[in-house]
Design an enzyme around this catalytic site. Structure first.
Site, mmCIF file in Angstrom:
data_model
loop_
_atom_site.group_PDB
_atom_site.id
_atom_site.type_symbol
_atom_site.label_atom_id
_atom_site.label_comp_id
_atom_site.label_asym_id
_atom_site.label_seq_id
_atom_site.Cartn_x
_atom_site.Cartn_y
_atom_site.Cartn_z
ATOM 1 N N ASP A 136 0.953 -1.063 -0.227
ATOM 2 C CA ASP A 136 -0.050 0.005 0.216
ATOM 3 C C ASP A 136 0.866 1.280 -0.213
ATOM 4 O O ASP A 136 1.776 1.442 0.693
ATOM 5 C CB ASP A 136 -0.852 -0.202 1.257
ATOM 6 C CG ASP A 136 -1.952 1.127 1.298
ATOM 7 O OD1 ASP A 136 -2.827 0.961 0.520
ATOM 8 O OD2 ASP A 136 -1.803 2.103 2.204
ATOM 9 N N GLU A 158 1.582 -0.493 -5.072
ATOM 10 C CA GLU A 158 0.839 0.270 -5.278
ATOM 11 C C GLU A 158 1.492 1.846 -5.270
ATOM 12 O O GLU A 158 1.574 2.321 -4.087
ATOM 13 C CB GLU A 158 -0.509 0.555 -4.527
ATOM 14 C CG GLU A 158 -1.411 1.557 -4.363
ATOM 15 C CD GLU A 158 -2.041 2.409 -3.892
ATOM 16 O OE1 GLU A 158 -3.107 2.705 -3.732
ATOM 17 O OE2 GLU A 158 -1.544 2.363 -2.662
HETATM 18 C C1 GLC Z 1 -4.267 2.951 -0.605
HETATM 19 C C2 GLC Z 1 -5.516 2.350 -0.638
HETATM 20 C C3 GLC Z 1 -6.696 3.120 -0.173
HETATM 21 C C4 GLC Z 1 -6.228 3.678 1.260
HETATM 22 C C5 GLC Z 1 -5.118 4.548 1.352
HETATM 23 C C6 GLC Z 1 -4.512 4.830 2.422
HETATM 24 O O1 GLC Z 1 -4.411 3.932 -1.607
HETATM 25 O O2 GLC Z 1 -5.419 1.769 -1.661
HETATM 26 O O3 GLC Z 1 -7.926 2.337 -0.030
HETATM 27 O O4 GLC Z 1 -7.223 4.366 1.407
HETATM 28 O O5 GLC Z 1 -3.739 3.670 0.437
HETATM 29 O O6 GLC Z 1 -4.040 3.511 3.126
#
Ligand code: GLC
Length: 535
Positions: free
Chosen positions: A211, A283
């Site tokens: 994440d 991500e």
């Molecule tokens: C990432 C997740 C999202 C979350 C954010 C904070 O972007 O995909 O859903 O709110 O991180 O952890």
């Protein structure tokens, strides 16, 4: 561990060609009737995923959490929240998935913890300057009496990225105030996450989705961000603009710092110590394909979500540019590309493409084009049913960005899945137990039961497309030629497979060849908003 019999063969790098299905745990399947999906619910639906034809599932966070950001606010990284089950349920899920030849990717949230985490509670109880505070980003305020935040950064969810505590210090949170950012310059933080990785690897998980992988380190000075006129102080994230496509770079001292790559080199060694078949996918809302590729150098993570594909608008030119740029960016580092159209943070792609019949036709067509490409595709639960973004009534909205800004937020892509039956909860949970977000009436005709075995349904389209991918795309190798000069059509060749996506408004004569997959029925012509594979 199961003896995997996957199309990738002996090199153990199963993810390089995988189709990964994202399970948003609270909205997938509810086993106990509390209206919230859970781990036993997922386990019960694993045969569905196997029959759909995916290779792996990525499960969003199910760890102990006060659920202020639905699990992306973790209070204990090595336990399961009672809402979702127990550690034993996690074991059963992983074991059952492996028996069905499905790999399991779990979510890792290293940029921030929950404010309910023991570390943050200890930090609040301790004095400024203490070792407890040094695990987070506590700073004195600015202005003559420190009553202003330390810098001008804004939270991704809106409003200032700083919150003041009673003794006058401020702490940084790039997301909600209940998600304090960790200080990755403190070695204790890296050690803690290595333990977390090892804990889940010991449980048999096959990989991690990292994440906010472009977060973690902030420019050490914590200087103000230079904000373009009319711009937001901090973006680089959810519902991000299209800088990845347009290449107008922003000043981002809070994202994508060079030091973050040391973290991933360390994790690479941890994963390798367990086996060559363990992976991590980032991500990382980086600003260019090149900066994305830096996360997947051979000694770092294995893959990164390619958000440029998701951000591209409906035009052959945009898609072409993303394919060409992506392949060019990952080639020098030897990583496999990824493709994604929907996830739990963005508007579902049929709705992005205009909604209704045309939106769905385009969504199916873009999906089929994506599945022809080398590398991995990430699917989001419900896209195989053609679900659209739901306009969730304000009283049911739970996204922290809604509470912080009054903007609609992301709940509309998180409505629980309709599995069958004539009325809500459409098989999401047992009996009449209603889900945490009400499902719209249209879900009746879109449920798995309503679509299974029905010719032309979106579910049957996905099943056929995934089978066609195995039979006709994967055996062609990874070389792709992207043709130019056909304005409204994206045309690419992968070995002997010819893929055409008509983004224009007129029918095109269909070239000679055998149709081995199509997003809608085709005869002599390729209609607008349609993709076809010719063998
Ligand atoms: C990432 C997740 C999202 C979350 C954010 C904070 O972007 O995909 O859903 O709110 O991180 O952890």
């Amino acid at each position: 561990m199961a003896d995997f019999n996957d199309p990738i063969g002996a090199d153990a790098a199963w993810w390089r060609n995988a189709v990964v299905y994202q399970v948003y745990v609270r909205s997938f399947a509810d086993s106990d009737g509390d209206g919230i999906g859970d781990l036993p619910g997922i386990t019960s639906r694993l045969p569905y995923l196997r029959d759909l034809g995916v290779d792996a599932l990525w499960i969003t966070p199910f760890y102990t959490s006060p659920q202020r950001d639905h699990g992306y606010d973790v209070a204990d990284y090595t336990d399961v929240d009672p809402l979702f089950g127990t550690l034993k349920d996690a074991d059963t899920l992983i074991e059952t998935a492996h028996e069905l030849d499905l790999r399991v990717i779990v979510d890792l949230v290293p940029n921030h913890t929950s404010d309910d985490h023991e570390w943050f509670k200890a930090a609040l109880a301790a004095a400024p300057g203490s070792p407890e505070r040094a695990r987070y980003m506590f700073r004195e305020g600015s202005g003559p009496d420190g009553s202003l935040p330390p810098n001008n950064w804004e939270s991704v969810f809106g409003g200032p990225a700083w919150t003041r505590v009673p003794d006058g210090q401020w702490y940084l949170h790039l997301f909600d105030s209940t998600q304090p950012d960790l200080d990755w310059r403190n070695p204790e933080v890296g050690d803690m996450f290595e333990d977390v990785l090892r804990f889940w690897l010991d449980k048999g998980v096959d990989g991690f989705r990292v994440d906010v992988a472009h977060g973690l380190y902030k420019e050490e000075s914590l200087r103000d961000q230079v904000v373009a006129e009319g711009g937001r102080a901090s973006s680089g994230q959810v519902n991000s603009d299209s800088s990845m496509v347009s290449r107008e770079l922003k000043d981002e001292p809070m994202w994508d710092q060079p030091e973050v790559h040391d973290v991933y080199r360390r994790w690479n060694a941890v994963l390798d110590s367990v086996g060559p078949d363990r992976m991590a996918v980032a991500e990382a809302w980086t600003q260019t394909p090149e900066s994305m590729a830096a996360f997947v150098r051979p000694d770092e993570l294995d893959q990164a979500f390619n958000f440029a594909w998701l951000l591209a608008d409906w035009s052959a030119d945009s898609f072409r540019k993303v394919v060409v740029d992506t392949l060019a960016a990952v080639a020098p580092v030897g990583a496999s590309p990824t493709w994604v159209l929907s996830n739990h943070d963005v508007v579902r792609h049929p709705t992005r493409y205009g909604g209704g019949e045309q939106g769905l036709a385009r969504a199916r067509a873009a999906t089929l084009a994506m599945l022809a490409l080398p590398g991995s595709s990430y699917l989001y639960q419900g896209e195989e049913l053609g679900l659209e973004q739901v306009d969730v009534h304000p009283e049911h909205r739970e996204d922290p960005s809604w509470f912080r800004t009054g903007e609609v937020g992301r709940d509309g892509c998180r409505v629980p899945i309709p599995w069958g039956g004539d009325s809500a909860p459409y098989g999401f949970g047992p009996g009449d137990a209603q889900p945490w977000i009400p499902q719209p009436d249209e879900f009746k005709g879109l449920s798995v039961e309503a679509q299974a075995g029905v010719e032309g349904s979106t579910l049957e389209f996905y099943r056929a497309a995934l089978a066609a991918r195995r039979a006709h795309a994967l055996p062609q190798g990874d070389e792709v030629t992207v043709l130019t000069g056909t304005d409204d059509v994206l045309e690419l060749h992968r070995g002997g497979l010819r893929v055409l996506l008509n983004c224009g408004t007129t029918d095109l004569p269909l070239p000679a060849g055998t149709v081995v997959a199509s997003s809608a029925p085709v005869a002599d012509v390729l209609p607008p908003d349609t993709c076809v594979w010719l063998g």
